[in-house]
Design an enzyme around this catalytic site. Structure first.
Site, short mmCIF file in Angstrom:
data_model
loop_
_atom_site.label_atom_id
_atom_site.label_comp_id
_atom_site.label_asym_id
_atom_site.label_seq_id
_atom_site.Cartn_x
_atom_site.Cartn_y
_atom_site.Cartn_z
N ASP A 1 -37.64 -32.48 -8.99
CA ASP A 1 -36.83 -32.76 -8.07
C ASP A 1 -37.61 -33.07 -6.49
O ASP A 1 -38.87 -32.92 -7.02
CB ASP A 1 -36.30 -31.77 -7.81
CG ASP A 1 -34.86 -31.31 -6.52
OD1 ASP A 1 -34.05 -31.95 -6.72
OD2 ASP A 1 -35.47 -31.09 -5.54
N ASN B 1 -26.39 -36.25 -11.73
CA ASN B 1 -26.97 -37.44 -11.17
C ASN B 1 -26.20 -38.44 -12.16
O ASN B 1 -26.74 -40.09 -11.02
CB ASN B 1 -28.64 -38.01 -12.12
CG ASN B 1 -29.30 -36.50 -11.37
OD1 ASN B 1 -30.19 -35.79 -12.31
ND2 ASN B 1 -29.01 -36.22 -10.59
#
Length: 224
Positions: free
Chosen positions: A2, A56
């Protein structure tokens, strides 16, 4: 993994630059992990990297094209990484191929094929993965089989269980204090280690060692 986009923004670059930096960090940590396992009495025989979530896949087409290119080249690089073969690491993918371009799928298949004969250690790569999707899929499999819907039968159908990987012991997360649904079923007794002051591209082997040292110092009772 991340913080790649935020890392790129810090340095005035597009998101894909951050993804490349994140891939470099991943390759460096693979080297550290395989070295660690050959030089420590207690080994980490299973590790999972969450490379791409289902969410995503909803990002803008330009970023996705760059991200898919990064994944393809990284998977191909890992397939020919000496330490992976020297340490006999089997690489397995969890998640779904839905929404992935063929060149990413081909790279996934290559990496799995190149390591399929190994069993000394296992590296899972989560691609197109969603925690709720995994649980729903496991429940659906139980119902379709005609078996009783209970905890034991669902547990036998998680991604980990299907490929004989034990439940998660430790989750390391950079920059955020949440798990984002990672392995919802197999993290019931998981220890969490958050590194708030670093984005994924900034993560180092020292950070991972600190996480393992923290884990080793904790008393784990599994709710007992």
């Amino acid at each position: 993994m991340d913080g790649n986009r935020r890392y790129a923004k810090l340095y005035g670059h597009k998101a894909v630059w951050g993804h490349w930096k994140g891939a470099t960090t991943w390759l460096d940590l693979i080297e550290w992990w395989t070295y660690f396992n050959t030089n420590q009495s207690h080994q980490v025989n299973y590790t999972t990297f969450w490379a791409l979530s289902k969410e995503n896949l909803q990002r803008n087409p330009e970023e996705l094209a760059g991200l898919f290119a990064v994944l393809t080249l990284t998977f191909r690089s890992i397939a020919f990484t000496a330490s992976i073969h020297r340490s006999r690491v089997r690489v397995r993918f969890i998640g779904t191929n839905k929404g992935l371009p063929q060149h990413v799928i081909d790279a996934i298949n290559l990496l799995e094929k190149k390591t399929e004969s190994y069993s000394q250690a296992v590296m899972l790569v989560a691609v197109g993965y969603g925690g709720r999707d995994e649980v729903l899929s496991a429940v659906k499999d139980v119902i379709d089989s005609g078996e009783e819907l209970n905890e034991e039968n669902v547990s036998r159908r998680t991604f980990c269980s299907k490929i004989a990987v034990p439940p998660v012991d430790l989750v390391i997360r950079t920059s955020e204090s949440r798990t984002s649904g990672f392995m919802l079923w197999d993290t019931q007794s998981t220890e969490l280690h958050f590194i708030h002051d670093k984005l994924w591209p900034e993560l180092s082997a020292r950070d991972c060692m600190h996480a393992l040292e923290s884990f080793a110092s904790r008393e784990r009772r599994g709710g007992k």
